[in-house]
Write an enzyme that holds these catalytic residues in place. Structure first.
Site, PDB file in Angstrom:
ATOM      1  N   CYS A 118      35.386 -35.099   9.020  1.00  0.00           N
ATOM      2  CA  CYS A 118      35.028 -36.024   7.921  1.00  0.00           C
ATOM      3  C   CYS A 118      36.241 -36.727   7.323  1.00  0.00           C
ATOM      4  O   CYS A 118      36.085 -37.707   6.597  1.00  0.00           O
ATOM      5  CB  CYS A 118      34.292 -35.276   6.835  1.00  0.00           C
ATOM      6  N   HIS A 260      34.381 -39.299   0.654  1.00  0.00           N
ATOM      7  CA  HIS A 260      33.465 -38.855   1.707  1.00  0.00           C
ATOM      8  C   HIS A 260      32.162 -38.397   1.050  1.00  0.00           C
ATOM      9  O   HIS A 260      32.177 -37.639   0.074  1.00  0.00           O
ATOM     10  CB  HIS A 260      34.114 -37.722   2.503  1.00  0.00           C
ATOM     11  N   ASN A 290      25.295 -37.271   4.957  1.00  0.00           N
ATOM     12  CA  ASN A 290      26.691 -37.063   5.357  1.00  0.00           C
ATOM     13  C   ASN A 290      26.865 -37.593   6.784  1.00  0.00           C
ATOM     14  O   ASN A 290      26.320 -37.025   7.727  1.00  0.00           O
ATOM     15  CB  ASN A 290      26.996 -35.554   5.283  1.00  0.00           C
TER      16      ASN A 290
HETATM   17  N1  ACO Z   1      16.169 -25.908   1.481  1.00  0.00           N
HETATM   18  C1  ACO Z   1      15.875 -24.881   0.679  1.00  0.00           C
HETATM   19  N2  ACO Z   1      16.710 -23.859   0.480  1.00  0.00           N
HETATM   20  C2  ACO Z   1      17.885 -23.881   1.134  1.00  0.00           C
HETATM   21  C3  ACO Z   1      18.263 -24.928   1.984  1.00  0.00           C
HETATM   22  C4  ACO Z   1      17.342 -25.976   2.152  1.00  0.00           C
HETATM   23  N3  ACO Z   1      17.581 -27.028   2.950  1.00  0.00           N
HETATM   24  N4  ACO Z   1      19.469 -24.681   2.481  1.00  0.00           N
HETATM   25  C5  ACO Z   1      19.879 -23.518   1.953  1.00  0.00           C
HETATM   26  N5  ACO Z   1      18.911 -23.034   1.140  1.00  0.00           N
HETATM   27  C6  ACO Z   1      18.917 -21.795   0.360  1.00  0.00           C
HETATM   28  C7  ACO Z   1      19.815 -20.737   0.956  1.00  0.00           C
HETATM   29  O1  ACO Z   1      19.147 -20.029   1.974  1.00  0.00           O
HETATM   30  C8  ACO Z   1      20.115 -19.884  -0.254  1.00  0.00           C
HETATM   31  O2  ACO Z   1      19.027 -19.022  -0.471  1.00  0.00           O
HETATM   32  P1  ACO Z   1      19.298 -17.496  -0.904  1.00  0.00           P
HETATM   33  O3  ACO Z   1      19.993 -17.585  -2.239  1.00  0.00           O
HETATM   34  O4  ACO Z   1      17.923 -16.929  -0.974  1.00  0.00           O
HETATM   35  O5  ACO Z   1      20.163 -16.927   0.167  1.00  0.00           O
HETATM   36  C9  ACO Z   1      20.142 -20.893  -1.412  1.00  0.00           C
HETATM   37  O6  ACO Z   1      19.446 -22.059  -0.922  1.00  0.00           O
HETATM   38  C10 ACO Z   1      21.529 -21.285  -1.838  1.00  0.00           C
HETATM   39  O7  ACO Z   1      22.298 -21.559  -0.675  1.00  0.00           O
HETATM   40  P2  ACO Z   1      23.774 -22.083  -0.781  1.00  0.00           P
HETATM   41  O8  ACO Z   1      24.371 -22.274   0.593  1.00  0.00           O
HETATM   42  O9  ACO Z   1      24.548 -21.251  -1.765  1.00  0.00           O
HETATM   43  O10 ACO Z   1      23.489 -23.524  -1.427  1.00  0.00           O
HETATM   44  P3  ACO Z   1      24.505 -24.480  -2.099  1.00  0.00           P
HETATM   45  O11 ACO Z   1      24.074 -24.787  -3.453  1.00  0.00           O
HETATM   46  O12 ACO Z   1      25.931 -24.072  -1.861  1.00  0.00           O
HETATM   47  O13 ACO Z   1      24.274 -25.819  -1.231  1.00  0.00           O
HETATM   48  C11 ACO Z   1      25.297 -27.063   0.561  1.00  0.00           C
HETATM   49  C12 ACO Z   1      24.500 -25.809   0.163  1.00  0.00           C
HETATM   50  C13 ACO Z   1      24.501 -28.282   0.151  1.00  0.00           C
HETATM   51  C14 ACO Z   1      25.545 -27.045   2.052  1.00  0.00           C
HETATM   52  C15 ACO Z   1      26.649 -27.044  -0.203  1.00  0.00           C
HETATM   53  O14 ACO Z   1      27.246 -25.795  -0.056  1.00  0.00           O
HETATM   54  C16 ACO Z   1      27.628 -28.101   0.268  1.00  0.00           C
HETATM   55  O15 ACO Z   1      27.421 -29.278   0.064  1.00  0.00           O
HETATM   56  N6  ACO Z   1      28.788 -27.662   0.845  1.00  0.00           N
HETATM   57  C17 ACO Z   1      29.887 -28.574   1.182  1.00  0.00           C
HETATM   58  C18 ACO Z   1      29.575 -29.444   2.331  1.00  0.00           C
HETATM   59  C19 ACO Z   1      30.796 -30.246   2.708  1.00  0.00           C
HETATM   60  O16 ACO Z   1      31.557 -30.709   1.876  1.00  0.00           O
HETATM   61  N7  ACO Z   1      31.037 -30.383   3.980  1.00  0.00           N
HETATM   62  C20 ACO Z   1      32.231 -31.064   4.414  1.00  0.00           C
HETATM   63  C21 ACO Z   1      31.974 -32.119   5.266  1.00  0.00           C
HETATM   64  S1  ACO Z   1      30.918 -31.768   6.648  1.00  0.00           S
HETATM   65  C22 ACO Z   1      31.769 -32.240   8.095  1.00  0.00           C
HETATM   66  O17 ACO Z   1      32.959 -32.276   8.138  1.00  0.00           O
HETATM   67  C23 ACO Z   1      30.962 -32.539   9.317  1.00  0.00           C
END
Ligand code: ACO
Length: 333
Positions: A118, A260, A290
């Site tokens: 990214c 990004h 993304n």
């Molecule tokens: N729908 C419903 N529930 C979900 C989903 C979904 N699509 N995805 C995850 N959950 C659930 C999980 O299972 C978890 O449930 P649990 O508590 O029962 O275990 C709960 O939601 C919380 O999960 P988290 O992973 O803690 O959710 P978070 O609030 O952190 O959001 C996300 C996840 C959106 C991926 C976030 O962590 C994020 O944006 N991370 C950074 C991404 C990023 O910057 N990436 C860099 C670039 S990517 C690249 O380089 C290609």
């Protein structure tokens, strides 16, 4: 260590993009995995993303490159260097940049692909700037083209709601005007690399059988989302602070923050951290999700189309993601 020892600047003279037509909505994803529109919007800000549906990575890149060259009024044969950033090349060789070099009739250009996930656009812009300031290139085309749908597991709700496809491109040219790229700051944190993994070739054969067969899900992106999220909380401000200080500027001097588009909550975190008017932080994650390295030039192309970019304005662009990599550039239009 700073720069600007050279009197040559890398000025943006063309911006272009290509977005596939097919829209993958949150309600369609609700049919594929156990998720909800409400969860996706609240936790990420994404409402829909575009999917290439049969278009190759190079085809999207070519369309964005042609749009950027048309915007610049520059024929392909005037290019000295083509840099493509992608984590989803159609083949390991030839590189996407070589395919574009041929299709664009860029008969005088060197061509190479660069993988900084990214952060690919900011890294490629830094390389373009280095060639230009060193006097090794006059016109450089940077193309960021990503077909993330090809490495997304549509049975994994933690990743499939995030990613989309698309391409953006920018043409930089050598200029004596004090504008264009004013500073850059690139870093990597390889110790966290496994938190965002997509396989290519297995590095080790099976110790018992010597088998190097690739499991069918090996190429799919797997992400420890909260680890990457935590990393961005320090990496993004670090890159912005350093790029600003290298340019001798402060956050208040900046007209646009183009980050990004990984998660709306990250964009809000940056807005709060610098006390910014939210209008200054460009957002299109709601419509495109993304798109990895394509997201920053996609924002720039859309901003240009809307008439938001004006000569004399200053932009800070920050990329972060797989590698893990991060970086920022300051650009004066
Ligand atoms: N729908 C419903 N529930 C979900 C989903 C979904 N699509 N995805 C995850 N959950 C659930 C999980 O299972 C978890 O449930 P649990 O508590 O029962 O275990 C709960 O939601 C919380 O999960 P988290 O992973 O803690 O959710 P978070 O609030 O952190 O959001 C996300 C996840 C959106 C991926 C976030 O962590 C994020 O944006 N991370 C950074 C991404 C990023 O910057 N990436 C860099 C670039 S990517 C690249 O380089 C290609």
């Amino acid at each position: 260590m700073d720069r600007r020892s050279s009197k040559i600047f890398s000025k943006i003279i063309g911006i272009g993009s290509y977005m596939p037509e097919f829209r993958l909505t949150n309600s369609r994803l609700e049919e594929l995995v156990d998720t909800s529109d409400e969860w996706i919007v609240k936790r990420t800000g994404i409402r829909e993303r575009r999917i290439a549906m049969g278009k190759a990575t190079w085809e999207m890149g070519l369309a964005a490159a042609q749009a950027a060259l048309a915007d610049a009024g520059l024929p392909g044969e005037d290019l000295d260097l083509i840099l493509v950033s992608t984590v989803t090349p159609d083949s390991l060789t030839p590189a996407v940049s070589c395919v574009l070099q041929d299709k664009l009739g860029a008969s005088h250009a060197a061509a190479l692909d660069l993988n900084a996930a990214c952060s690919g656009f900011v890294y490629a812009s830094d390389v373009a700037d280095s060639y230009i300031r060193a006097g090794k290139a006059k016109h450089v085309l940077v193309v960021s083209t990503e077909r993330l749908s090809g490495i997304t597991d549509y049975t994994d709700r933690s990743t499939c709601v995030l990613f989309g496809d698309g391409a953006g491109a920018v043409v930089y040219t050598a200029s004596e005007e004090p504008c264009g790229i004013l500073s850059t700051y690139m870093r990597a944190e390889g110790s966290l690399g496994q938190s965002l993994f997509a396989g290519a070739l297995p590095s080790e054969p099976d110790p018992l059988t010597g088998d190097r067969t690739i499991p069918s899900n090996y190429r799919f992106l797997k992400m420890a989302g909260s680890d990457v999220f935590r990393f961005t909380a320090t990496a993004v401000p670090e890159s912005i602070d350093n790029a600003l200080s290298r340019a001798g500027l402060e956050a208040g001097d900046i007209d646009w923050f183009v980050l990004h588009q990984a998660n709306l909550r990250i964009l809000k975190m940056v807005t709060d951290r610098y006390g910014l008017d939210p209008e200054k932080v460009y957002v299109n994650i709601d419509r495109f999700g993304n798109t990895s390295s394509a997201s920053i030039p996609l924002c720039l192309a859309e901003m240009k189309e809307k008439g938001l970019l004006k000569p004399g304005q200053t932009i800070v662009a920050s990329g972060f993601g797989g590698g893990l990599t991060y970086g920022a550039i300051v650009i004066k239009l």
